[in-house]
Design a protein around this motif. Structure first.
Motif, PDB file in Angstrom:
ATOM      1  N   ALA A 179      55.546   8.300  -8.597  1.00 20.99           N
ATOM      2  CA  ALA A 179      56.528   9.569  -9.714  1.00 20.99           C
ATOM      3  C   ALA A 179      57.674   8.470  -9.174  1.00 20.99           C
ATOM      4  N   GLU A 180      57.942   7.001  -9.054  1.00 22.78           N
ATOM      5  CA  GLU A 180      58.815   6.412  -9.908  1.00 22.78           C
ATOM      6  C   GLU A 180      58.535   5.934 -11.514  1.00 22.78           C
ATOM      7  N   LYS A 181      56.776   5.394 -11.680  1.00 24.44           N
ATOM      8  CA  LYS A 181      56.220   5.377 -12.949  1.00 24.44           C
ATOM      9  C   LYS A 181      55.599   6.164 -13.814  1.00 24.44           C
ATOM     10  N   LEU A 182      55.791   7.064 -13.160  1.00 24.95           N
ATOM     11  CA  LEU A 182      55.326   8.592 -14.342  1.00 24.95           C
ATOM     12  C   LEU A 182      54.027   7.979 -14.996  1.00 24.95           C
ATOM     13  N   PRO A 183      53.209   8.353 -14.983  1.00 29.54           N
ATOM     14  CA  PRO A 183      51.459   7.623 -15.670  1.00 29.54           C
ATOM     15  C   PRO A 183      51.724   8.589 -15.944  1.00 29.54           C
ATOM     16  N   PRO A 184      51.646   9.015 -17.181  1.00 25.78           N
ATOM     17  CA  PRO A 184      51.089   9.950 -18.458  1.00 25.78           C
ATOM     18  C   PRO A 184      49.687   9.929 -18.656  1.00 25.78           C
ATOM     19  N   THR A 185      48.769   8.924 -18.605  1.00 27.20           N
ATOM     20  CA  THR A 185      47.090   9.414 -18.170  1.00 27.20           C
ATOM     21  C   THR A 185      47.076   9.107 -17.055  1.00 27.20           C
ATOM     22  N   ILE A 186      44.990   9.851 -16.848  1.00 25.42           N
ATOM     23  CA  ILE A 186      44.826   9.087 -15.889  1.00 25.42           C
ATOM     24  C   ILE A 186      44.300   7.123 -15.809  1.00 25.42           C
ATOM     25  N   LYS A 187      44.318   6.873 -16.705  1.00 23.87           N
ATOM     26  CA  LYS A 187      44.081   4.984 -16.720  1.00 23.87           C
ATOM     27  C   LYS A 187      45.237   4.777 -16.300  1.00 23.87           C
ATOM     28  N   ALA A 188      46.464   4.930 -16.836  1.00 19.71           N
ATOM     29  CA  ALA A 188      47.582   4.740 -15.928  1.00 19.71           C
ATOM     30  C   ALA A 188      48.026   4.803 -14.658  1.00 19.71           C
ATOM     31  N   LEU A 189      47.718   6.183 -14.288  1.00 20.39           N
ATOM     32  CA  LEU A 189      47.678   6.384 -12.948  1.00 20.39           C
ATOM     33  C   LEU A 189      46.905   5.401 -12.145  1.00 20.39           C
ATOM     34  N   GLY A 190      44.688   4.933 -12.765  1.00 22.97           N
ATOM     35  CA  GLY A 190      43.925   4.347 -11.711  1.00 22.97           C
ATOM     36  C   GLY A 190      44.723   2.683 -11.448  1.00 22.97           C
ATOM     37  N   ALA A 191      45.788   2.823 -12.317  1.00 19.09           N
ATOM     38  CA  ALA A 191      46.182   0.994 -12.370  1.00 19.09           C
ATOM     39  C   ALA A 191      47.448   0.557 -11.604  1.00 19.09           C
ATOM     40  N   ILE A 192      47.932   1.734 -11.129  1.00 19.10           N
ATOM     41  CA  ILE A 192      48.486   1.589 -10.144  1.00 19.10           C
ATOM     42  C   ILE A 192      48.528   1.497  -8.712  1.00 19.10           C
ATOM     43  N   LYS A 193      48.341   0.498  -7.796  1.00 20.08           N
ATOM     44  CA  LYS A 193      48.206  -0.449  -6.519  1.00 20.08           C
ATOM     45  C   LYS A 193      48.099   1.045  -5.561  1.00 20.08           C
ATOM     46  N   GLY A 194      46.826   0.765  -4.746  1.00 21.36           N
ATOM     47  CA  GLY A 194      46.715   1.947  -3.780  1.00 21.36           C
ATOM     48  C   GLY A 194      45.700   3.432  -4.661  1.00 21.36           C
ATOM     49  N   VAL A 195      45.536   3.424  -5.839  1.00 18.73           N
ATOM     50  CA  VAL A 195      45.106   4.916  -6.925  1.00 18.73           C
ATOM     51  C   VAL A 195      43.816   4.549  -7.107  1.00 18.73           C
ATOM     52  N   GLY A 196      43.424   3.440  -7.611  1.00 17.54           N
ATOM     53  CA  GLY A 196      42.227   3.029  -8.224  1.00 17.54           C
ATOM     54  C   GLY A 196      41.765   4.015  -9.019  1.00 17.54           C
ATOM     55  N   PRO A 197      40.029   3.663  -9.684  1.00 12.46           N
ATOM     56  CA  PRO A 197      39.493   4.022 -10.235  1.00 12.46           C
ATOM     57  C   PRO A 197      39.202   5.669  -9.965  1.00 12.46           C
ATOM     58  N   GLN A 198      38.042   5.176  -8.412  1.00 18.21           N
ATOM     59  CA  GLN A 198      37.831   6.561  -8.313  1.00 18.21           C
ATOM     60  C   GLN A 198      39.335   7.976  -7.734  1.00 18.21           C
ATOM     61  N   LYS A 199      39.614   7.043  -7.619  1.00 16.44           N
ATOM     62  CA  LYS A 199      40.705   8.138  -6.977  1.00 16.44           C
ATOM     63  C   LYS A 199      41.725   9.271  -8.836  1.00 16.44           C
ATOM     64  N   ALA A 200      41.620   7.557  -9.014  1.00 22.24           N
ATOM     65  CA  ALA A 200      42.392   8.753 -10.228  1.00 22.24           C
ATOM     66  C   ALA A 200      40.979   9.235 -10.468  1.00 22.24           C
ATOM     67  N   THR A 201      39.948   9.600 -10.766  1.00 23.43           N
ATOM     68  CA  THR A 201      38.680  10.288 -11.273  1.00 23.43           C
ATOM     69  C   THR A 201      39.382  11.536 -10.798  1.00 23.43           C
ATOM     70  N   GLN A 202      39.130  11.727  -9.388  1.00 24.64           N
ATOM     71  CA  GLN A 202      39.379  12.472  -8.129  1.00 24.64           C
ATOM     72  C   GLN A 202      40.326  13.348  -8.241  1.00 24.64           C
ATOM     73  N   TYR A 203      41.456  12.851  -8.130  1.00 25.14           N
ATOM     74  CA  TYR A 203      42.747  14.062  -8.388  1.00 25.14           C
ATOM     75  C   TYR A 203      43.474  13.557  -9.772  1.00 25.14           C
ATOM     76  N   GLY A 204      43.259  12.752 -10.403  1.00 23.67           N
ATOM     77  CA  GLY A 204      44.057  12.507 -11.732  1.00 23.67           C
ATOM     78  C   GLY A 204      44.295  14.064 -12.443  1.00 23.67           C
ATOM     79  N   PRO A 205      43.345  14.830 -12.818  1.00 21.13           N
ATOM     80  CA  PRO A 205      43.734  16.201 -13.419  1.00 21.13           C
ATOM     81  C   PRO A 205      45.079  16.809 -12.843  1.00 21.13           C
ATOM     82  N   GLN A 206      45.109  16.938 -11.565  1.00 19.61           N
ATOM     83  CA  GLN A 206      45.824  17.561 -10.457  1.00 19.61           C
ATOM     84  C   GLN A 206      46.744  17.175 -11.042  1.00 19.61           C
ATOM     85  N   LEU A 207      47.384  15.625 -10.539  1.00 19.82           N
ATOM     86  CA  LEU A 207      48.646  14.675 -10.434  1.00 19.82           C
ATOM     87  C   LEU A 207      49.359  15.038 -11.848  1.00 19.82           C
TER      88      LEU A 207
END
Length: 673
Positions: A623-651
């Motif tokens: 919520a604070e960093k507002l990642p614009p892409t799935i790659k940027a989402l995966g870089a956030i601590k606690g997300v990682g590539p797997q969860k970014a791929t799984q939940y990324g489109p919705q988030l």
């Protein structure tokens, strides 16, 4: 009741329209307790009810004096104007500072040093030299009944400062203006002959004829039958216990034991009955609580006999009543007071649940105070203290319902000359309508002084002095000069003064809002600083609202109280300027809430714990960093590539939607141009 009881109405008028100290007294059975309940229900003032003992406090629906004010039990040497040691929490200070009415029940048992300590505490907390800090006191009690218990070694210390052990000898009562209102209509006894006897016993002036009438109730060797619900009133606890034990042990049949359930804080000296209550069928018992149901089958002091006992129910029949009363455990609460939204509320600190009965072949005179009996055996031949004989005799509703175990001699009726002297001197303290009007005007003056009293602001601004540099000269110094002339001010000058302080407070509040965030940033304990800032701003906002009202309207006491309450309620409920709320709010709070709701739904669908989808800390970071892409989402601590791929489109879709809504809202408000 009040249409035919002018004394009771006068007392109520004093409490509602003045802040004069009121000593409400009266013979036993004149409605003092009824009046207390009326004040609790109808008064608009912020109040607390206290009493000197645990049992008296529970009966009055309040706290003990020592508990509310955290006063030691031993003698307290008067400290004059010395600041007392007050290790109060901020919440307790706030509560006591907000008091407008303090009710002390059974004041005849309150020592003078205790009243002086209450005065000292309230004066220091309120920041004023007025007796009791300007808090109104309602003192309820009968000086002809039980007196303070002071040991000889204690009186050796206190006797140097006080002429008597009674509250009226306190230093504060020597200087505090107060009225004495005596209730004189007896509700308990209907027989005029008996009322006359009680009056003479109360005044230690019993005539030979009335003493003879009283002693006609002496019946040597009297033993009531099982069908006659007599209770014996005696001077010593050991005698009462012995009588109860003898009677209950003589009964045949099984003994049942009921164990009380005690939760939270409930002082032992306030237990209304035994924690391990042992009862048998055939035992004479007394109810120790009023029936709160619509049927009103029993009251505190009603006598009956146990007809049968079941595991959780005791069946009692009273006198000639055909109906058995099924008695189950009831609860007593130990209340405490706390300040919520600028209102003093009662909270439940603890409870005592037990069958509301106790063995009632005998009770001590001390514990019978406040009760009424239809049939009583009285033994005051060993009376050793002031008021004992009067308390015992006045528990009875009728002369015919009383039996004396031993004759009463004139020397059994013990009075205190100090009380007689006070009663004689206090005749001049009886108020009339003219005195009431004068005291109403004095109350108006004290409320006017309160409006322009900024001690509360001075206390709250501590720690924020850097952000309030102009307050000293613009507010505090001006208010100090004003207080010396206020009594002479005409309505239009009061309005001008209110306008001045409204403007200065508004300006000061603006300065504080600009600088408080900076001061909080420098603070090690941001939460404490934020809470103090909220209290400071709330006080100022409430006072600005009051000043605004009285800059346009004439100052009237009743209006002031109403406006003060409204202003405090509004300031307390307005969260728009809350630093605590701002401190606890996360960046992009609305998006954070949406993401948390999504996370919980996703976890429910997958049948896993929400934290296994994303931790709350990770959601806050998104919520604070507002990642614009799935790659940027995966870089956030606690997300990682797997969860970014799984939940990324919705988030990412939720983030973009939130940003679009925020952008649209700002465009509408013109914040972008």
């Amino acid at each position: 009741m009040n249409e035919t009881n002018p004394a009771m109405q006068m007392a109520f008028d004093y409490l509602e329209t003045t802040n004069t100290v009121v000593f409400l007294t009266g013979k036993a059975g004149t409605g003092k307790t009824t009046f207390l309940q009326r004040v609790r229900q109808e008064s608009k003032k912020k109040m607390a009810v206290v009493a000197p003992t645990g049992v008296a406090a529970i009966n009055a629906g309040g706290m003990t004096i020592h508990s509310l004010f955290q006063i030691a039990f031993g003698p307290i040497i008067p400290a004059g104007n010395t600041r007392p040691e007050m290790h109060y929490s901020p919440e307790k200070k706030e509560l006591l500072s907000s008091l407008e009415l303090l009710i002390i029940d059974e004041v005849s048992m309150v020592r003078p040093d205790v009243l002086d300590q209450i005065d000292l505490i309230l004066r220091n907390l309120k920041g004023t030299s007025q007796p009791f800090g300007g808090v109104q006191l309602l003192l309820i009690g009968d000086l002809s009944q039980l007196s303070p218990i002071i040991r000889d070694e204690e009186w050796m210390m206190l006797g140097r400062y006080y002429s008597t052990p009674y509250f009226f000898s306190s230093l504060v009562m020597q200087k505090a203006p107060y009225v004495k209102i005596e209730l004189d209509h007896v509700y308990r006894q209907k027989e005029q002959v008996f009322v006359d006897i009680l009056n003479e016993v109360r005044n230690q002036t019993i005539s030979p004829g009335n003493l003879q009438l009283l002693n006609a109730r002496h019946q040597p060797g009297f033993r009531p039958t099982a069908a006659e619900p007599y209770i014996t009133l005696t001077t010593h606890n050991s005698i009462a216990q012995q009588l109860n034990n003898e009677f209950v042990e003589a009964l045949e049949g099984q003994e049942f034991e009921f164990v009380a359930t005690i939760r939270g804080e409930f002082p032992k000296d306030a237990y209304p009955t035994e924690t391990n209550l042992k009862l048998k069928t055939g035992a004479q018992v007394m109810f120790v609580k009023n029936d709160s149901s619509a049927e009103k089958l029993f009251y505190n002091g009603k006598i009956g006999v146990i007809t049968r006992i079941e595991p959780d129910t005791v069946f009692v029949r009273c006198g000639q009543e055909e109906r058995e009363i099924a008695v189950q455990a009831l609860e007593w609460t130990n209340i405490k007071y706390q300040l919520e939204d600028q209102q003093i509320n009662e909270t439940n600190a603890g409870s005592f649940a037990q069958i509301p009965l106790k063995l009632a072949w005998s009770i001590t005179i001390h514990k019978s105070q406040g009760l009424s009996f239809d049939k009583a055996i009285i033994d005051v031949s060993e009376a050793f203290a002031h008021g004992q004989a009067y308390v015992a005799l006045s528990r009875c509703r009728t002369l015919s319902g009383m039996v004396l175990r031993n004759p009463i001699a004139a020397n059994n009726i013990i009075g205190d000359p100090a009380v007689a002297r006070f009663n004689e001197q206090a005749k001049s303290l009886k108020p009339d309508e003219e005195r009431l009007e004068r005291d109403r005007e004095l109350y108006r003056q004290s409320l006017l002084a309160e409006l322009f009293n900024f001690n509360g602001l001075q206390n709250r601004v501590t720690g924020f002095e850097e952000a309030a540099t102009d307050m000293e000269k613009d507010i505090f110094n001006v208010a100090e000069k004003l207080s010396q002339q206020l009594a002479t001010y005409q309505p239009e000058r009061i309005q001008k003064a209110a306008m001045y302080f409204k403007d200065k407070l508004t300006e000061a509040t603006g300065n504080l809002h600009q600088q408080i965030p900076v001061l909080m940033g420098l603070s090690k304990d941001k939460e404490t600083k934020a809470a103090k800032a909220d209290k400071l701003i709330q006080w100022m906002m409430a006072r600005i609202a009051l000043m605004d009202h009285f800059s346009q309207n004439t100052f009237i006491a009743t209006t002031y109280l109403e406006e003060k309450r409204k202003a405090q309620d509004q300031a307390g409920s307005d969260q728009s300027n809350s630093y605590v709320k701002a401190l606890n709010e996360k960046p992009n709070q609305q998006l954070f809430d949406q993401l948390m709701a999504w996370r919980d739904t996703a976890a429910e669908k997958e049948n896993i714990m929400p934290g296994m989808v994303l931790s709350e800390k990770t959601v806050a970071a998104i919520a604070e960093k507002l990642p614009p892409t799935i790659k940027a989402l995966g870089a956030i601590k606690g997300v990682g590539p797997q969860k970014a791929t799984q939940y990324g489109p919705q988030l990412i879709a939720m983030i973009r939607s939130y940003l679009q809504e925020t952008l649209s809202a700002e465009m509408e408000q013109g914040n972008l141009f």
